[in-house]
Scaffold this motif. Structure first.
Motif, PDB file in Angstrom:
ATOM      1  N   ALA A 615       0.821  -1.354  -0.294  1.00  0.00           N
ATOM      2  CA  ALA A 615      -0.518  -0.001  -0.120  1.00  0.00           C
ATOM      3  C   ALA A 615       0.466   1.899  -0.126  1.00  0.00           C
ATOM      4  O   ALA A 615       0.618   2.068  -0.656  1.00  0.00           O
ATOM      5  CB  ALA A 615      -0.829   0.323   1.100  1.00  0.00           C
ATOM      6  N   LYS A 616       1.583   1.292   1.097  1.00  0.00           N
ATOM      7  CA  LYS A 616       3.063   2.160   1.047  1.00  0.00           C
ATOM      8  C   LYS A 616       3.595   2.698  -0.835  1.00  0.00           C
ATOM      9  O   LYS A 616       4.011   3.726  -0.952  1.00  0.00           O
ATOM     10  CB  LYS A 616       3.916   2.145   1.930  1.00  0.00           C
ATOM     11  CG  LYS A 616       4.607   4.228   1.872  1.00  0.00           C
ATOM     12  CD  LYS A 616       5.656   2.593   3.257  1.00  0.00           C
ATOM     13  CE  LYS A 616       4.751   2.253   4.876  1.00  0.00           C
ATOM     14  NZ  LYS A 616       5.506   2.483   5.634  1.00  0.00           N
ATOM     15  N   ALA A 617       3.947   1.601  -1.259  1.00  0.00           N
ATOM     16  CA  ALA A 617       4.333   1.423  -2.811  1.00  0.00           C
ATOM     17  C   ALA A 617       3.693   2.171  -3.641  1.00  0.00           C
ATOM     18  O   ALA A 617       3.907   2.866  -4.362  1.00  0.00           O
ATOM     19  CB  ALA A 617       5.073   0.280  -2.842  1.00  0.00           C
ATOM     20  N   ALA A 618       2.068   1.609  -3.506  1.00  0.00           N
ATOM     21  CA  ALA A 618       1.670   1.865  -3.972  1.00  0.00           C
ATOM     22  C   ALA A 618       1.168   3.961  -3.994  1.00  0.00           C
ATOM     23  O   ALA A 618       1.346   4.470  -5.062  1.00  0.00           O
ATOM     24  CB  ALA A 618       0.086   1.187  -4.243  1.00  0.00           C
ATOM     25  N   ARG A 628      -2.430  10.488   0.823  1.00  0.00           N
ATOM     26  CA  ARG A 628      -2.196  10.545   1.946  1.00  0.00           C
ATOM     27  C   ARG A 628      -3.705   9.439   2.893  1.00  0.00           C
ATOM     28  O   ARG A 628      -3.268   8.703   3.327  1.00  0.00           O
ATOM     29  CB  ARG A 628      -2.629  11.368   2.401  1.00  0.00           C
ATOM     30  CG  ARG A 628      -1.783  12.804   2.505  1.00  0.00           C
ATOM     31  CD  ARG A 628      -2.249  14.177   3.132  1.00  0.00           C
ATOM     32  NE  ARG A 628      -3.559  14.842   2.073  1.00  0.00           N
ATOM     33  CZ  ARG A 628      -3.547  15.409   1.188  1.00  0.00           C
ATOM     34  NH1 ARG A 628      -2.268  15.990   0.886  1.00  0.00           N
ATOM     35  NH2 ARG A 628      -4.364  16.181   0.202  1.00  0.00           N
ATOM     36  N   LYS A 629      -3.982   9.371   2.192  1.00  0.00           N
ATOM     37  CA  LYS A 629      -4.780   8.070   2.183  1.00  0.00           C
ATOM     38  C   LYS A 629      -4.745   6.530   2.424  1.00  0.00           C
ATOM     39  O   LYS A 629      -4.285   5.449   3.429  1.00  0.00           O
ATOM     40  CB  LYS A 629      -6.465   7.893   1.354  1.00  0.00           C
ATOM     41  CG  LYS A 629      -7.442   8.832   1.667  1.00  0.00           C
ATOM     42  CD  LYS A 629      -8.565   8.794   0.792  1.00  0.00           C
ATOM     43  CE  LYS A 629     -10.499   9.212   0.591  1.00  0.00           C
ATOM     44  NZ  LYS A 629     -11.354   9.038   0.499  1.00  0.00           N
ATOM     45  N   ALA A 632      -2.566   6.270   5.010  1.00  0.00           N
ATOM     46  CA  ALA A 632      -2.925   5.850   6.447  1.00  0.00           C
ATOM     47  C   ALA A 632      -3.094   4.832   6.587  1.00  0.00           C
ATOM     48  O   ALA A 632      -2.554   4.938   8.052  1.00  0.00           O
ATOM     49  CB  ALA A 632      -3.838   7.268   6.666  1.00  0.00           C
ATOM     50  N   PHE A 633      -3.344   4.312   5.600  1.00  0.00           N
ATOM     51  CA  PHE A 633      -3.964   2.959   6.033  1.00  0.00           C
ATOM     52  C   PHE A 633      -2.503   1.851   5.893  1.00  0.00           C
ATOM     53  O   PHE A 633      -2.962   1.222   6.400  1.00  0.00           O
ATOM     54  CB  PHE A 633      -4.702   2.662   4.399  1.00  0.00           C
ATOM     55  CG  PHE A 633      -4.869   0.886   4.607  1.00  0.00           C
ATOM     56  CD1 PHE A 633      -5.939   0.881   5.504  1.00  0.00           C
ATOM     57  CD2 PHE A 633      -4.547   0.287   3.941  1.00  0.00           C
ATOM     58  CE1 PHE A 633      -6.900  -0.713   5.678  1.00  0.00           C
ATOM     59  CE2 PHE A 633      -5.387  -1.093   3.354  1.00  0.00           C
ATOM     60  CZ  PHE A 633      -5.801  -1.508   4.759  1.00  0.00           C
ATOM     61  N   ALA A 634      -1.387   2.457   4.871  1.00  0.00           N
ATOM     62  CA  ALA A 634      -0.565   1.294   5.828  1.00  0.00           C
ATOM     63  C   ALA A 634       0.251   1.410   7.062  1.00  0.00           C
ATOM     64  O   ALA A 634       0.568   0.247   7.916  1.00  0.00           O
ATOM     65  CB  ALA A 634       0.434   2.381   4.757  1.00  0.00           C
ATOM     66  N   GLU A 635      -0.014   2.621   7.559  1.00  0.00           N
ATOM     67  CA  GLU A 635       0.571   2.938   8.924  1.00  0.00           C
ATOM     68  C   GLU A 635       0.282   2.026   9.456  1.00  0.00           C
ATOM     69  O   GLU A 635       0.027   1.799  10.490  1.00  0.00           O
ATOM     70  CB  GLU A 635       0.786   4.579   8.794  1.00  0.00           C
ATOM     71  CG  GLU A 635       2.048   5.516   8.160  1.00  0.00           C
ATOM     72  CD  GLU A 635       1.777   6.785   8.283  1.00  0.00           C
ATOM     73  OE1 GLU A 635       0.980   7.553   9.252  1.00  0.00           O
ATOM     74  OE2 GLU A 635       2.415   8.052   7.553  1.00  0.00           O
TER      75      GLU A 635
END
Length: 678
Positions: A615-618, A628-629, A632-635
């Motif tokens: 998700a962070k790479a995407a 940012r969304k 945030a989800f990755a975190e």
């Protein structure tokens, strides 16, 4: 027309009687004995009804029986000849008779290998029955000669000859029904390979490798056993079924002309294998030179397909005739000339640079009885080729016939000649593959040139190995376009998997386009930006875990951007797929987690961390609020993993609530999917 034998011998010259008895006694001649087909292995090559009819047609057993009868009649006429004439002619005629018996029995044994569908047991046995009757006829004739043309010994000859002729007539009747042979719903893929036309049949022949491997991967052990059994006369269990060999054997199983195909494959296998054992380096060099022409082979193949399509589309016979002649020219100047050159070079012959087709034919004929050369030479009709080259042909609409060089020619005969020529050339290729499989330790691959054709084949193999079907492949510079069946959301991950595997097979591809048959759907496009991120995420995991649940996320972000979708919609779709995988894994492992299994807990946390990385790479491929969304989800996922690190396994059955909440809030909107399932 059947040879008519007399009911009785009538007058037999005493000199002839004595000469025949003395000759057989002096030379110790015995009746020819060939192994009857029923002593061969039971039929083991499954074929459709249409394929079976082509087997009977190519075997041409009635003609071989006619040759036996004609020779027998020539021998019979010697009963009134002088002793000198008998002594001069009978040995040659008996040798010819013996040869005809062995030839018919050999062909009947070939036919008896095939197991046709929807065919009576009586028709299946016709070839074996004819071989037996033929042999009995000749044995009875030898016995009659040995007894000096004894009248009582003639009746068995006539009886067996009549039986053989009746069987030959039944074979002719069965063969004449060739074009009405099959019910329209017969599936050649199901009959010969145990697959279905839906899995393999739709799409180009170039891309069949991907479809075959994708279908094969569903039940490889069962399908391997089936194929090995049907090809047991070609390979044994010690030879591994490599991807290349699998493709060749599958193509052979599907041949329009199975008898010619299997016959040529066996001859090719034996020729190449014998030369590999005698001169491995020279043989490998000859085959490698042939392999280096793969670009020309592909071009010729696509050209012949285009001519065939033109033939099928043509509304008038004149147009069909021109397309058929184009196919004939391409098959001879392409497939036949190239295959003949390889065979002649294996035999040590030098081929003049730019040799014409007639020169090639003369060289083949000069090899005499070499069977492969004889078969290849028989495909070259110089009169047809010349008439085509010089536009000396036309369709006569009044008589409804094709005139080639002024000579009436059956249009269907031209098409049959094309199919036969291609079958023989393909059979040679199949035989080379088998010989190489049997003699792997003798093969010197050397430094082979990598062409776009070999890279295309590598891409197709990569797609097939991950069970992703491809209908066709085309290349435009650094762009590769794959025509694929319509996608569902369940197929999307496999599409991205095929792209990543294809990028490993051919790192030079900078853009992938996946096109579906539905014209209103846009192509799925992933460029080098997406593949680089996906490959980086999955690089270390191919052997230990499935990287796609998280590696697909940046590819999806890249594909959504290339499709012109707003970043917010792209982010929503990515969040849905990421959350769905976390929740799906939690539910899948819930039973083990409830029983306190620490391995299940470790697997779930590890997978969720990878999803977080994906998700962070995407997010890095999107902008502003969408980015940012996703971050945030990755975190949140990473935080949940940290929080549950020290929890009991059963506590994880209710864990990852943020993922479940995200799943409920988002719906994927994917432009390549006609309808998103619930």
């Amino acid at each position: 027309m059947d040879t008519v034998f007399p009911d009785q011998l009538g007058t037999v010259e005493r000199e002839s009687r004595a000469a025949a008895q003395a000759l057989i006694g002096r030379l110790k001649l015995t009746a020819p004995h060939a192994q009857p087909p029923e002593q061969q292995d039971v039929a083991f090559i499954p074929v459709t009804r249409v394929q079976w009819k082509s087997v009977l047609k190519d075997a041409d057993l009635p003609r071989l029986q006619q040759e036996t009868d004609e020779t027998a009649m020539e021998i019979l006429l010697l009963r009134t000849a002088s002793g000198a004439t008998v002594g001069k002619r009978l040995p040659e005629l008996l040798q010819r008779l013996s040869t005809s018996v062995v030839a018919l029995s050999s062909v009947a044994a070939e036919v008896s290998r095939f197991s046709p569908s929807r065919t009576s047991a009586a028709e299946r046995r016709l070839a074996a029955d004819l071989a037996q009757a033929n042999q009995c006829e000749v044995q009875a004739l030898f016995a009659c000669l040995k007894q000096g043309w004894l009248e009582a010994a003639w009746a068995p000859v006539q009886r067996h000859a009549q039986a053989a002729q009746a069987i030959a007539q039944a074979l002719e009747t069965a063969t004449r029904n060739h074009h009405q042979a099959s019910a329209p719903d017969e599936d050649i893929y199901r009959r010969t390979l145990g697959l279905s036309a839906e899995e393999v049949g739709h799409g180009s022949g170039v891309a069949v490798r991907a479809r075959l491997l994708a279908a094969w991967a569903k039940n490889p052990k069962k399908l391997d056993r089936r194929l090995r059994r049907s090809m047991s006369h070609l390979i044994d269990d010690s030879i591994p079924l490599t991807v290349k060999l699998l493709n060749h054997l599958a193509a052979l199983a599907l041949s329009d002309r199975p008898l010619e195909g299997h016959r040529t494959t066996l001859l090719s296998r034996d020729l190449v294998a014998s030369h590999l054992k005698l001169e491995p380096e020279l043989t490998c060099a000859v085959i490698a030179r042939h392999g280096s022409q793969e670009r020309e082979l592909l071009s010729s193949h696509r050209g012949q397909i285009a001519y065939h399509d033109a033939y099928n589309r043509a509304e008038h016979q004149e147009e069909k005739a021109r397309a058929a002649l184009d196919m004939h020219r391409a098959a001879l100047e392409g497939d036949v000339k190239r295959t003949a050159t390889v065979v002649l070079e294996l035999l040590g012959r030098t081929i003049p640079q730019g040799a014409s087709l007639s020169t090639i034919r003369d060289l083949l004929v000069a090899e005499g009885t070499q069977p492969l050369c004889r078969m290849l030479a028989s495909t070259i009709r110089s009169d047809w080729r010349n008439a085509n080259a010089h536009e000396d042909f036309r369709w006569d609409p009044v008589d409804g016939t094709l005139l080639l060089g002024g000579q009436p020619t059956d249009l269907q005969a031209v098409l049959d000649a094309v199919i036969r020529a291609r079958t023989i050339c393909h059979g040679f290729e199949h035989g080379v593959a088998v010989a190489y499989g049997q003699n792997a330790s003798l093969i010197n691959w050397g430094a082979m040139e990598t062409t776009y054709v070999s890279r295309d084949l590598a891409i197709l193999q990569a797609a097939g190995e991950v069970r992703f079907s491809v209908l066709d492949i085309r290349r435009h510079g650094s762009l590769v376009r794959l025509d694929i069946p319509d996608l569902s959301i369940k197929d999307l991950r496999e599409a991205f998997r095929a792209i990543l595997r294809g990028s490993i097979a051919d790192p030079g591809v900078e853009r992938w386009e996946l096109r579906q048959p539905s014209r209103d759907l846009p192509p799925l496009c992933v460029d080098i930006t997406g593949t680089r991120v996906g490959l980086r995420l999955s690089e270390s995991l191919w052997d230990s875990a499935d990287p796609l649940p998280f590696a697909e996320l940046p590819l999806l972000a890249n594909a959504m951007t290339n499709a012109g979708e707003p970043a917010e919609i792209a982010a929503s779709s990515i969040l849905f797929l990421a959350a769905a995988h976390v929740v799906g894994e939690r539910d899948r492992l819930s039973r083990a987690l409830a029983h306190g299994d620490p391995a299940a807990k470790k697997e779930l946390i590890s997978t969720t961390r990878l999803i977080s990385s994906g998700a962070k790479a995407a997010a890095d491929l999107l902008e502003n609020q969408a980015r940012r969304k996703l971050l945030a989800f990755a975190e949140v996922l990473a935080g949940e993993c940290h929080r549950l690190e020290n929890a009991a396994p059963r506590d994880l059955t209710r864990g990852f609530v943020p993922a479940a909440r995200t799943l409920r809030r988002h719906v994927p909107c994917l432009p390549w999917i006609a309808e998103v399932e619930g």
